[in-house]
Enzyme design. Structure first.
Site, PDB file in Angstrom:
ATOM      1  N   GLU A  89       0.864  -0.841   0.046  1.00 43.15           N
ATOM      2  CA  GLU A  89       0.115  -0.042   0.393  1.00 43.15           C
ATOM      3  C   GLU A  89       0.748   1.341   0.306  1.00 43.15           C
ATOM      4  OE1 GLU A  89      -2.027   0.685   4.323  1.00 43.15           O
ATOM      5  OE2 GLU A  89      -1.794  -1.480   3.981  1.00 43.15           O
ATOM      6  N   CYS A 102       3.956   7.935  -0.379  1.00 40.94           N
ATOM      7  CA  CYS A 102       5.121   6.975   0.810  1.00 40.94           C
ATOM      8  C   CYS A 102       4.704   5.808   0.313  1.00 40.94           C
ATOM      9  CB  CYS A 102       3.537   6.653   1.868  1.00 40.94           C
ATOM     10  SG  CYS A 102       4.871   5.650   3.197  1.00 40.94           S
ATOM     11  N   CYS A 109       7.448  -6.694   6.872  1.00 40.83           N
ATOM     12  CA  CYS A 109       8.048  -5.762   7.690  1.00 40.83           C
ATOM     13  C   CYS A 109       8.364  -7.183   8.665  1.00 40.83           C
ATOM     14  CB  CYS A 109       7.303  -4.912   8.344  1.00 40.83           C
ATOM     15  SG  CYS A 109       9.215  -3.934   9.412  1.00 40.83           S
ATOM     16  N   CYS A 113       7.659  -3.804  15.197  1.00 40.97           N
ATOM     17  CA  CYS A 113       7.685  -2.614  16.444  1.00 40.97           C
ATOM     18  C   CYS A 113       6.358  -2.594  17.016  1.00 40.97           C
ATOM     19  CB  CYS A 113       7.308  -1.667  15.668  1.00 40.97           C
ATOM     20  SG  CYS A 113       9.169  -1.364  15.461  1.00 40.97           S
ATOM     21  N   CYS A 116       2.614  -1.426  15.179  1.00 35.80           N
ATOM     22  CA  CYS A 116       3.097  -1.482  13.701  1.00 35.80           C
ATOM     23  C   CYS A 116       2.264  -2.102  13.241  1.00 35.80           C
ATOM     24  CB  CYS A 116       4.046  -0.880  13.325  1.00 35.80           C
ATOM     25  SG  CYS A 116       4.026  -0.715  11.886  1.00 35.80           S
ATOM     26  N   SER A 214      13.108   6.695  13.456  1.00 37.12           N
ATOM     27  CA  SER A 214      11.593   5.996  14.411  1.00 37.12           C
ATOM     28  C   SER A 214      12.324   6.104  15.500  1.00 37.12           C
ATOM     29  CB  SER A 214      10.861   4.964  13.596  1.00 37.12           C
ATOM     30  OG  SER A 214      10.679   4.721  12.568  1.00 37.12           O
ATOM     31  N   ASN A 290      -1.551   5.802  16.217  1.00 39.37           N
ATOM     32  CA  ASN A 290      -2.436   6.166  15.345  1.00 39.37           C
ATOM     33  C   ASN A 290      -3.114   4.264  16.218  1.00 39.37           C
ATOM     34  OD1 ASN A 290      -4.583   5.402  13.078  1.00 39.37           O
ATOM     35  ND2 ASN A 290      -2.590   6.924  12.058  1.00 39.37           N
ATOM     36  N   CYS A 333       0.555   2.753   8.097  1.00 44.24           N
ATOM     37  CA  CYS A 333       1.370   1.483   7.738  1.00 44.24           C
ATOM     38  C   CYS A 333       0.534   0.382   8.729  1.00 44.24           C
ATOM     39  CB  CYS A 333       2.856   2.365   8.924  1.00 44.24           C
ATOM     40  SG  CYS A 333       3.844   1.396   8.425  1.00 44.24           S
TER      41      CYS A 333
HETATM   42  N1  SAH Z   1      10.419   1.332   8.889  1.00 45.98           N
HETATM   43  C1  SAH Z   1      11.047   2.052   8.765  1.00 45.98           C
HETATM   44  C2  SAH Z   1       9.569   2.978   7.974  1.00 45.98           C
HETATM   45  C3  SAH Z   1       8.618   2.096   8.191  1.00 45.98           C
HETATM   46  S1  SAH Z   1       7.710   3.066   9.235  1.00 45.98           S
HETATM   47  C4  SAH Z   1      10.654   2.759   9.875  1.00 45.98           C
HETATM   48  O1  SAH Z   1      10.590   2.220  11.550  1.00 45.98           O
HETATM   49  O2  SAH Z   1      10.906   4.190  10.481  1.00 45.98           O
HETATM   50  C5  SAH Z   1       7.216   4.939   8.742  1.00 45.98           C
HETATM   51  C6  SAH Z   1       6.921   4.812  10.619  1.00 45.98           C
HETATM   52  O3  SAH Z   1       5.370   4.644  11.345  1.00 45.98           O
HETATM   53  C7  SAH Z   1       7.635   4.845  11.200  1.00 45.98           C
HETATM   54  O4  SAH Z   1       8.657   5.976  12.698  1.00 45.98           O
HETATM   55  C8  SAH Z   1       7.205   4.078  12.456  1.00 45.98           C
HETATM   56  O5  SAH Z   1       8.101   4.006  13.633  1.00 45.98           O
HETATM   57  C9  SAH Z   1       5.562   4.669  12.551  1.00 45.98           C
HETATM   58  N2  SAH Z   1       4.498   4.245  12.720  1.00 45.98           N
HETATM   59  C10 SAH Z   1       4.153   3.221  11.978  1.00 45.98           C
HETATM   60  N3  SAH Z   1       2.872   2.390  13.025  1.00 45.98           N
HETATM   61  C11 SAH Z   1       2.608   3.262  13.896  1.00 45.98           C
HETATM   62  C12 SAH Z   1       0.848   3.949  14.421  1.00 45.98           C
HETATM   63  N4  SAH Z   1       0.125   3.124  14.411  1.00 45.98           N
HETATM   64  N5  SAH Z   1       1.469   5.385  15.164  1.00 45.98           N
HETATM   65  C13 SAH Z   1       2.229   6.264  14.411  1.00 45.98           C
HETATM   66  N6  SAH Z   1       3.792   5.695  13.755  1.00 45.98           N
HETATM   67  C14 SAH Z   1       3.407   4.667  13.436  1.00 45.98           C
END
Ligand code: SAH
Length: 347
Positions: A89, A102, A109, A113, A116, A214, A290, A333
C-alpha cells in the site's frame, strides 16, 4: 518476467546491443518505461521489437488495484498489486511543497514494532528496485490528467528500507538518474527503525537523502518495550549513527517520536529525550500514536501531546506535532493491506 524499471539506461543500451538493435532505441524505450506506458502504446518502436520485449519483460510490475480518496483532506491511499499477487500500500499526501508519496520497501516487515500493523505477519519478501520505482510511476500516471506528479518521496510505508539495503540503494540511484525520473534526493526521506551498521554504511553511499529515525523513546528501557530492534542496538549507538550521518552528509536528521499513552510521554521523558539529542542537528516529529485494532496501545490526549512538545522546545529542540491526514481511509502504515487481506480470507 523481468522488470524494465530495474534497469539503468546503460543496461538497456547493453540489451539493445546484445539484441542487434540501434543504441538510440534504449533512450526511446526508457522514456516510455518511466512514464509507465504499455508496450502497445510505444509507437516510435517497431512492432517486432515491442513484441520481442513483451515476451521477456514487464514495464511496470506495480498496478493500482484500488484507490481511496479521503473526504477530510486530499489524501489518497492506494492498494497496489504485484505480479506474484502480493499486495502493498501507499499514501499520497498533498502538501503546499508538492505531492508526497509514501512508499513501501517490503511486503510486510520483520522488525516487530509493537504499535505497527505492517509487521503483524512478518516479512513476506523484499521489494525489487523496480517495484519501488513502479509505485511512483503508477501514481504519476494517475496524476497526469490533473497535471500533477510525485514531487517528494518518503520511504515510510511497509517494510524496513535498510533491511532491504541493496535494492533500496539501487532504487535511490535509479530515482535520481537524470535520464529517468530525475527526482532530487533532497526530496526523499528514508525512515529506519535504527539498524546501526546499515545506517553507518548508508552514510557512505553519497546519497543526500533526509534520514529519519523512528526513535519513539528517550532510553533503552522504554524503547525495548516498543521496538525489539532496541535489543540489538543501544539507543546511544543509534544517536551516534545519526551524528555520523549529519557529519558525513551535512543534512539535518528527523527524529520520529510516536507518543504512546502511559509509555513515553511524561514530562521527565521529554527532558531525557532533549538531553539524549543535545547538539544533534535534528527536528523532532511528534506523532500521536495511530491506534491499531490489534494492539492495546493508544495515544495520549491532546493536552499531553502539546505539553510534551513545549517541554522539548523549552529545552532547545525544534519539535512539531504531525498533522493527521487521511484518517478516514486507514492512512497509517499497514492498516489497509491488512484489512483487505482479512476481508478476503473471510469472504
Ligand atoms: N521501517 C521504517 C519505515 C516504516 S514505518 C521505520 O521504522 O522507520 C514509518 C513510521 O511510522 C515509523 O516511524 C513507524 O514507527 C511509524 N508508525 C508505525 N505504526 C504507527 C502507528 N500505529 N502510529 C504512529 N506511528 C506509527
Amino acid at each position: 518476467m523481468r522488470e524494465l524499471l530495474n534497469l539503468t539506461l546503460c543496461e538497456l543500451e547493453e540489451w539493445m546491443r546484445a539484441n542487434d538493435q540501434p543504441r538510440f532505441r534504449a533512450k526511446q524505450l526508457y522514456s516510455w518505461v518511466i512514464s509507465g506506458t504499455p508496450f502497445e502504446e510505444m509507437h516510435n518502436l517497431p512492432k517486432a521489437l515491442r513484441e520481442r520485449l513483451a515476451e521477456e519483460w514487464v514495464v511496470n510490475p506495480v498496478e493500482i488495484r484500488e484507490a481511496y480518496r479521503s473526504r477530510l483532506d486530499e489524501t489518497e491511499k492506494y492498494l497496489y498489486k504485484l505480479p506474484d499477487g502480493n499486495l502493498i500500500e501507499g499514501v499520497l499526501m498533498r502538501y503546499h511543497h508538492g505531492d508526497t508519496l509514501c512508499l513501501s520497501t517490503q511486503v510486510g516487515c520483520r522488525m516487530g514494532c509493537r504499535f505497527c500493523a505492517s509487521t503483524l505477519e512478518g516479512c513476506v519478501r523484499n521489494l525489487t528496485p523496480g517495484e519501488m520505482l513502479g509505485q511512483i510511476v503508477a501514481v504519476n500516471r494517475r496524476l497526469r490528467e490533473a497535471d500533477r506528479r510525485v514531487h517528494n518521496v518518503v520511504l515510510m510505508g511497509s517494510g524496513e528500507p535498510l533491511d532491504n539495503y541493496e535494492n533500496t540503494v539501487r532504487f535511490l540511484r535509479l530515482l535520481n538518474a537524470p535520464e529517468g525520473l530525475n527526482l532530487s534526493l533532497r526530496n526523499v526521506s528514508l525512515s529506519t527503525c535504527g539498524l546501526v551498521p546499515r545506517m553507518l554504511q548508508f552514510a557512505k553511499e553519497g546519497l543526500a537523502v533526509t534520514l529519519s529515525i523512528s526513535l519513539h523513546a528517550p532510553n533503552d528501557e522504554v524503547r525495548k518495550r516498543l521496538m525489539p530492534v532496541a535489543n540489538a542496538y543501544p539507543i546511544r549507538e543509534v544517536v551516534a549513527a545519526l551524528r555520523n550521518y549529519v557529519e558525513k552528509t551535512g543534512r539535518r536528521v528527523i527524529v520520529e517520536y510516536a507518543l504512546v499513552k502511559g509509555v513515553n510521554c511524561a514530562p521527565g521523558q521529554a527532558d531525557e529525550l532533549a538531553a539524549l539529542l543535545k547538539g544533534l542537528i535534528c527536528h523532532v516529529n511528534l506523532i500521536p500514536l495511530n491506534a491499531v485494532a490489534e494492539r492495546d496501545l493508544c495515544p495520549p490526549d491532546r493536552r499531553e501531546v502539546e505539553a510534551f512538545q513545549h517541554r522539548l522546545e523549552h529545552r532547545g529542540l525544534s519539535a512539531t506535532i504531525r498533522r493527521e491526514m487521511g484518517a478516514d481511509i486507514q492512512g497509517a502504515c499497514g492498516q489497509l493491506r491488512r484489512s483487505v487481506l482479512q476481508a478476503e480470507s473471510h469472504a
